[in-house]
Design an enzyme around this catalytic site. Structure first.
Site: not given
Ligand code: PMP
Length: 386
Positions: A202, A240, A328
């Protein structure tokens, strides 16, 4: 009074680099649809291909392996969906192995797949958060379709032996995926050296824009799109092109490739200053995760008899921004599942704080945290009824 603003939550996201901001701004003028054959379309397509090459250089992959996505969550979901489809179609390899400490975009996908009847094993980790290699060897077999192990953990920073796991998994004919989201720009990441078949990332974790990332897929690895529609990305991901964000990702990739060695050194120094400073000033502290195999800018610490959310809020009042566990998973007041999976006591897991450094942090930031943190912990411990 001077208002402090010390951002120590770079694993949640990073501020865009000024060169990325400028490039995104410029690229917003590239209004053509990158799939259009006329000049405006071709200009956008050219900018996208330049970014693809920059990203390929950063992770030592082929440009043709890159599928731009909305981020690592989508990339992770895409990989698991590929194998779910194969299993649904009757593949003899019908088992997936992952670990107990993956990001929620894998943990929750696995939960969902299990509800639908898929066989998924979660390999345990040891007390430092490292994959238990004996358990992994026991789980591997010729019925395994995919092994998915993250490279660097977002909470503790623990780095997994992904290359070693890949060799073992390939020996039994399984494909391998790694979520390298937290490792990019901090440690060298070579997809060719790791040997993995799939890699997720990301851009916003390495000073690029939010909402853009990639799934990197080797040519011979199985593939099925998650998003069906137009022919973008060779039919691998419809929609897109987000030209400006892809350009931003490319510039961030170039900067990460250039600066990674010096960044790694700087982040480790700041992290160690904070770790040593905390241990000197505050008694009864536990540093979580593996201290040898660790991302340079991540420090996860438990403060017994002080609650993580309270520490976070008191630090925030002093202008210091940190997190408890991962962004998250936060908001739930649940203790960190990553720490619980490593066998950390539930009270310690509740009292954990993640400091994650980035390129804009300074030694003065660490000194300020070391001034403000000890009285906060002291006050919270005094308030604690235990
Ligand atoms: N994998 C890991 C190890 C992460 O730290 C994160 C972001 N916290 C993600 C996946 C998900 O990334 P995104 O929210 O940008 O989709």
């Amino acid at each position: 009074m001077e208002q402090h603003s010390i951002y120590l939550d770079n694993n949640a996201t990073t501020a865009m680099h000024e060169d990325v901001i400028a490039a995104v701004h410029q690229a917003n003028m590239l209004y053509g649809n990158a799939s259009s054959m006329h000049m405006a379309g071709r200009q956008a397509a050219l900018a996208i291909e330049e970014s693809r090459e920059a990203l390929a250089s950063l992770i030592d992959a082929e440009p043709s392996w890159i599928v731009f996505t909305s981020g690592a969550s989508e990339a992770n979901n895409t990989v698991f969906n590929i194998f779910k489809e194969r299993i649904d179609l009757g593949s003899k390899r019908n088992r997936i192995i992952t670990t107990t400490i993956e990001h929620p975009s894998i943990i929750e996908t696995v939960k969902y797949m299990k509800q639908l009847g898929c066989k998924v094993d979660e390999c345990p980790v040891d007390s430092t958060g490292l994959v238990d290699m004996e358990a992994m060897k026991n789980l591997l077999g010729d019925d395994v379709a995919l092994v998915s192990v993250m490279l660097g953990n977002n909470e503790t920073g623990t780095i997994q032996p992904v290359g070693e796991i890949t060799e073992l998994a390939h020996q039994v004919g399984a494909y391998v995926h790694t979520d390298a989201t937290q490792a990019i720009g901090k440690i060298p990441v070579s997809m060719k050296e790791l040997g993995v078949d799939y890699l997720s990332l990301s851009a916003h974790k390495f000073y690029g824009p939010k909402g853009i990332g990639a799934l990197v897929v080797k040519t011979k690895a199985p593939y099925a799109p998650l998003v069906h529609g137009g022919h973008q990305e060779g039919g691998k991901r419809a929609g897109t092109y987000n030209t400006a964000s892809i350009v931003g990702l490319g510039v961030a990739a170039k900067i990460a490739l250039r600066d990674q060695p010096s960044e790694c050194e700087k982040l480790w120094k700041l992290r160690e200053m904070l770790r040593v400073g905390i241990l000197e000033r505050i008694s009864n502290v536990v540093v979580n995760g593996n201290q040898e195999h660790c991302l340079p800018g991540t420090l996860d610490v438990s403060f017994p008899h002080a609650e993580g959310e309270s520490i976070l809020l008191y630090l925030d009042m002093e202008g210091i921004m940190v997190s408890t566990g991962s962004a998250c998973a936060s908001g739930s007041l649940e203790p960190s599942y990553v720490l619980l999976a490593s066998g950390v006591d539930i009270e310690l897991a509740h009292g954990s704080i993640r400091f994650s450094f980035g390129r804009y942090n300074t030694e003065e930031d660490v000194a300020y945290v070391l001034e403000k943190l000890p009285p906060i912990i002291k006050r919270l411990r005094e308030m604690s009824t235990r």
